[in-house]
Design an enzyme around this catalytic site. Structure first.
Site, PDB file in Angstrom:
ATOM      1  N   LYS A 212       4.539 -10.742 -33.110  1.00 41.17           N
ATOM      2  CA  LYS A 212       3.477  -9.739 -32.990  1.00 41.17           C
ATOM      3  C   LYS A 212       3.100  -9.196 -34.369  1.00 41.17           C
ATOM      4  O   LYS A 212       1.943  -9.150 -34.745  1.00 41.17           O
ATOM      5  CB  LYS A 212       3.966  -8.615 -32.072  1.00 41.17           C
ATOM      6  CG  LYS A 212       2.959  -7.523 -31.865  1.00 41.17           C
ATOM      7  CD  LYS A 212       3.473  -6.492 -30.868  1.00 41.17           C
ATOM      8  CE  LYS A 212       2.590  -5.257 -30.911  1.00 41.17           C
ATOM      9  NZ  LYS A 212       3.031  -4.204 -30.005  1.00 41.17           N
ATOM     10  N   GLU A 218      13.763 -12.468 -39.060  1.00 39.88           N
ATOM     11  CA  GLU A 218      14.297 -13.699 -38.462  1.00 39.88           C
ATOM     12  C   GLU A 218      13.204 -14.759 -38.342  1.00 39.88           C
ATOM     13  O   GLU A 218      13.369 -15.913 -38.747  1.00 39.88           O
ATOM     14  CB  GLU A 218      14.853 -13.416 -37.054  1.00 39.88           C
ATOM     15  CG  GLU A 218      16.111 -12.580 -37.014  1.00 39.88           C
ATOM     16  CD  GLU A 218      15.842 -11.079 -37.028  1.00 39.88           C
ATOM     17  OE1 GLU A 218      14.720 -10.655 -37.402  1.00 39.88           O
ATOM     18  OE2 GLU A 218      16.773 -10.331 -36.674  1.00 39.88           O
ATOM     19  N   GLY A 274       6.101  -5.860 -27.371  1.00 32.99           N
ATOM     20  CA  GLY A 274       6.770  -7.158 -27.501  1.00 32.99           C
ATOM     21  C   GLY A 274       7.458  -7.598 -26.215  1.00 32.99           C
ATOM     22  O   GLY A 274       7.330  -8.741 -25.774  1.00 32.99           O
ATOM     23  N   ARG A 275       8.195  -6.687 -25.591  1.00 38.63           N
ATOM     24  CA  ARG A 275       8.967  -7.062 -24.392  1.00 38.63           C
ATOM     25  C   ARG A 275       8.098  -7.162 -23.142  1.00 38.63           C
ATOM     26  O   ARG A 275       8.583  -7.452 -22.059  1.00 38.63           O
ATOM     27  CB  ARG A 275      10.122  -6.091 -24.194  1.00 38.63           C
ATOM     28  CG  ARG A 275       9.723  -4.625 -24.161  1.00 38.63           C
ATOM     29  CD  ARG A 275      10.936  -3.724 -24.316  1.00 38.63           C
ATOM     30  NE  ARG A 275      10.609  -2.319 -24.413  1.00 38.63           N
ATOM     31  CZ  ARG A 275      10.320  -1.673 -25.541  1.00 38.63           C
ATOM     32  NH1 ARG A 275      10.291  -2.339 -26.681  1.00 38.63           N
ATOM     33  NH2 ARG A 275      10.074  -0.386 -25.526  1.00 38.63           N
ATOM     34  N   GLU A 360      15.728  -2.045 -24.152  1.00 36.93           N
ATOM     35  CA  GLU A 360      14.904  -1.602 -25.281  1.00 36.93           C
ATOM     36  C   GLU A 360      13.914  -0.540 -24.766  1.00 36.93           C
ATOM     37  O   GLU A 360      13.505   0.349 -25.503  1.00 36.93           O
ATOM     38  CB  GLU A 360      14.164  -2.793 -25.911  1.00 36.93           C
ATOM     39  CG  GLU A 360      13.802  -2.553 -27.371  1.00 36.93           C
ATOM     40  CD  GLU A 360      13.237  -3.769 -28.085  1.00 36.93           C
ATOM     41  OE1 GLU A 360      12.136  -4.203 -27.715  1.00 36.93           O
ATOM     42  OE2 GLU A 360      13.885  -4.293 -29.003  1.00 36.93           O
ATOM     43  N   HIS A 391      33.329 -16.912 -10.142  1.00 34.65           N
ATOM     44  CA  HIS A 391      34.604 -17.436 -10.640  1.00 34.65           C
ATOM     45  C   HIS A 391      34.951 -16.843 -11.990  1.00 34.65           C
ATOM     46  O   HIS A 391      35.751 -17.414 -12.741  1.00 34.65           O
ATOM     47  CB  HIS A 391      34.539 -18.970 -10.693  1.00 34.65           C
ATOM     48  CG  HIS A 391      34.250 -19.543  -9.347  1.00 34.65           C
ATOM     49  ND1 HIS A 391      35.252 -19.834  -8.446  1.00 34.65           N
ATOM     50  CD2 HIS A 391      33.077 -19.795  -8.723  1.00 34.65           C
ATOM     51  CE1 HIS A 391      34.701 -20.281  -7.322  1.00 34.65           C
ATOM     52  NE2 HIS A 391      33.377 -20.256  -7.466  1.00 34.65           N
ATOM     53  N   LYS A 511      17.843  -2.635 -39.434  1.00 31.93           N
ATOM     54  CA  LYS A 511      16.955  -3.527 -40.201  1.00 31.93           C
ATOM     55  C   LYS A 511      16.847  -3.040 -41.641  1.00 31.93           C
ATOM     56  O   LYS A 511      16.946  -3.819 -42.583  1.00 31.93           O
ATOM     57  CB  LYS A 511      15.535  -3.492 -39.610  1.00 31.93           C
ATOM     58  CG  LYS A 511      15.313  -4.294 -38.369  1.00 31.93           C
ATOM     59  CD  LYS A 511      13.797  -4.285 -38.056  1.00 31.93           C
ATOM     60  CE  LYS A 511      13.509  -4.767 -36.650  1.00 31.93           C
ATOM     61  NZ  LYS A 511      12.120  -4.599 -36.250  1.00 31.93           N
TER      62      LYS A 511
HETATM   63  O1  F6P Z   1      13.190  -5.448 -33.442  1.00 34.24           O
HETATM   64  C1  F6P Z   1      12.716  -5.288 -32.144  1.00 34.24           C
HETATM   65  C2  F6P Z   1      11.390  -5.951 -31.969  1.00 34.24           C
HETATM   66  O2  F6P Z   1      10.401  -5.195 -32.585  1.00 34.24           O
HETATM   67  C3  F6P Z   1      11.074  -6.185 -30.494  1.00 34.24           C
HETATM   68  O3  F6P Z   1      10.579  -5.066 -29.877  1.00 34.24           O
HETATM   69  C4  F6P Z   1      10.149  -7.327 -30.581  1.00 34.24           C
HETATM   70  O4  F6P Z   1      10.003  -7.955 -29.343  1.00 34.24           O
HETATM   71  C5  F6P Z   1      10.847  -8.180 -31.605  1.00 34.24           C
HETATM   72  O5  F6P Z   1      11.369  -7.254 -32.533  1.00 34.24           O
HETATM   73  C6  F6P Z   1      10.015  -9.209 -32.295  1.00 34.24           C
HETATM   74  O6  F6P Z   1       8.925  -8.639 -32.966  1.00 34.24           O
HETATM   75  P1  F6P Z   1       7.728  -9.522 -33.485  1.00 34.24           P
HETATM   76  O7  F6P Z   1       7.068 -10.162 -32.324  1.00 34.24           O
HETATM   77  O8  F6P Z   1       6.811  -8.574 -34.203  1.00 34.24           O
HETATM   78  O9  F6P Z   1       8.285 -10.569 -34.423  1.00 34.24           O
END
Ligand code: F6P
Length: 549
Positions: A212, A218, A274-275, A360, A391, A511
């Site tokens: 987003k 990452e 995002g979620r 979240e 199990h 972060k």
């Molecule tokens: O760090 C949390 C977050 O902001 C989530 O809410 C989001 O889904 C995820 O990181 C990834 O964010 P982006 O789509 O901006 O890479």
């Protein structure tokens, strides 16, 4: 920051106080008694919404409990909050944003406005662009840099830009094009990228950079690694990026500065959290896998549940009821977690997906007004598919000291019938819910001839609450309904707790600290460290080990 007017503080609402008093009266009641006194309970306390059927009779509640919970929803002005969301109000108060994931699944021709502007046409335009692209890739018409068609799709994203896509891909694999191979890389740990790409031919691989913000550490690290991997694999041809990278983002500037042609960018908007984004362009990998028609059915399912949530009276409103059950279990019965147990292997990533959605969203400790809450908020959601969990951790649910409400999810029909598998699977769902509710008394254990010293070990106390959620079969439309059900249940809980379910400030501190620590790990001369003694020691130890000292 726009702040909706809030009702009276939660613990001062009349219905909350009445629930607290009522809890004192019913806490000793056992589900055995509730069922014995009301032979129709198992049929009465059920609800159908769209294709979903919910049996909530095995929760530890009476008709009076339900009445009070429904009153609590009214006193919490849940109805007004639902309307505010659908109206496009900036209900994500701390970020000053509208919360309109429902617009992603609104049918063509309907209207949903943000700041007076109807957003449905732009949503439809992006969906059409996604459909055109998906058809090109699926048909082999979209060629890679060397002229080969795409065989592998790798989604690079994390959190909402990964969990929705990977969950939906697994859930709907049955409907997917098996000629395409899908991989999902999320972790900063390089082994995730290495394992996902080790057997792929770059000439046949398409990367979707899904972010987003297009600034998440990452994803940007993995995207850079993917770019290098691709260029290296295609003989150093930087031009290749254009045929092998597409982006899904709200940030077109960052997308172009990464080197992805804006023509290959699929946009979405800041009013999609995002979620809550898997119905947006973040679902591109899903559409590539199952095709545009199935993707439309998935959105249709979401919309069906959105409409149910928006219009059904609370007593017959499945997400509202599920939210209220969570409030009862969390705030009055003291449950700290909720286990989600899908008896459907295709839903194996559903609990992980729900963890971000629920935790979240509702992992908050202050109200919308910034006051610390004096009650528990979001429970810990977790789970694994049945029967595997039986199990493993079910022992604790059956005989441990904690109360763990469970959501069992099952389907009348398997996607592919195979011998007796499905009857055996469903027998286990029904048996587990029954065992949790009714248990086995000491008398029953003795009657079986159990030696006296073993009796306490073999007693099942029962009275463990669970829901059983069922549908005909796992189709894209049913999946959409199921996800929207949980989304709106989360909304219901957040509205009652009077928290902002749509921000996530809690992810920020770690972060920022990591950004500060990176140069301390990478610098050649030993850096001056000003952390606490534990962090300093960990950094020094790691630096020594890295240098082989
Ligand atoms: O760090 C949390 C977050 O902001 C989530 O809410 C989001 O889904 C995820 O990181 C990834 O964010 P982006 O789509 O901006 O890479």
């Amino acid at each position: 920051m726009t702040m909706p007017a809030s009702p009276r503080p939660l613990t001062q609402r009349a219905a909350w106080k009445a629930l607290a008093a009522h809890h004192g009266e019913v806490r000793g009641l056992h589900l055995r008694t509730l069922f014995a006194e009301d032979p129709d309970r198992g049929e009465r306390l059920t609800l159908t919404a769209g294709d979903l059927f919910l049996d909530y009779s095995k929760h530890r509640l009476t008709d009076r409990t339900l009445q009070l919970l429904l009153r609590l929803a009214e006193e919490s002005e849940l109805g007004a909050r639902i309307q505010a969301m659908f109206r496009g109000d900036r209900i994500n108060a701390t970020e000053g944003r509208s919360v309109l994931h429902v617009a992603l699944r609104a049918p063509k021709g309907s209207t949903l406005r943000v700041d007076g502007e109807d957003v449905v046409p732009e949503v439809q335009t992006v969906l059409e662009k996604m459909a055109t692209f998906s058809k090109q890739v699926r048909s082999g018409q979209w060629k890679g840099h060397t002229g080969k068609p795409i065989r592998n799709v790798v989604n690079l994203g994390i959190g909402g830009s990964d969990l929705g896509p990977v969950m939906a891909f697994e859930a709907l694999k049955h409907y997917s094009d098996r000629h395409l191979d899908f991989r999902f890389v999320s972790n900063l740990d390089g082994s995730d990228f290495l394992e996902a790409t080790r057997d792929l031919d770059p000439a046949e691989t398409l990367f979707i950079v899904a972010s987003k913000t297009f600034s998440t550490l990452e994803t940007m690290t993995n995207a850079q690694t993917a770019r290098d991997w691709l260029i290296r694999g295609l003989g150093g041809e930087a031009l290749a990026v254009a045929r092998h990278f597409v982006a899904v983002s709200t940030n077109s500037e960052k997308v172009s500065s990464f080197g992805i042609d804006p023509a290959n960018m699929f946009g979405f908007w800041d009013w999609v959290g995002g979620r809550y984004s898997m119905g947006s362009a973040i679902g591109l990998s899903t559409m590539l896998a199952i095709g545009p028609d199935h993707f439309r059915s998935l959105l249709g399912g979401f919309h069906r549940m959105d409409e149910h949530f928006r219009t059904a009276p609370f007593a017959k409103n499945m997400p509202v009821l599920m939210g209220l059950l969570a409030i009862w279990n969390t705030n009055f019965l003291g449950a700290e977690t909720l286990a989600v147990l899908p008896y459907e292997q295709y839903l194996k990533r559903f609990p992980a997906y729900l963890q971000q959605l629920t935790m979240e969203s509702n992992g908050k400790r202050v109200t919308l007004e910034g006051q610390p809450v004096d009650y528990q908020t979001g429970p810990v959601y977790w789970g694994e598919p049945g029967t595997n969990g039986q199990h493993s951790f079910y022992q604790l649910i059956h005989q441990g000291t904690r109360l763990i409400p469970c959501d069992f999810i099952a389907f009348d029909h398997p996607l592919v019938p195979l011998g007796r598998h499905h009857d055996l699977l469903l027998a286990n769902v029904f048996a587990q819910a029954k065992a949790l509710a009714f248990g086995k008394t000491a008398e029953e254990v003795r009657t079986e001839g159990t030696p006296e010293p073993l009796v306490p070990h073999r007693v099942f106390e029962g009275n463990r609450p669970s829901s059983v959620l069922m549908a005909g079969r796992l189709t894209p439309e049913v999946l959409g309904q199921l996800i929207a059900l949980y989304e709106h249940s989360v909304f219901t809980q957040g509205a009652i707790w009077n928290i902002d379910s749509f921000d996530q400030w809690g992810v920020e501190l770690g972060k920022a600290l990591a950004q500060a620590i990176v140069p301390e790990l990478e610098s050649d001369p030993d850096p001056r460290l000003d952390h606490d003694s534990s962090t300093n020691h960990l950094i020094r130890r790691y630096r020594r080990s890295k240098r082989g000292l």
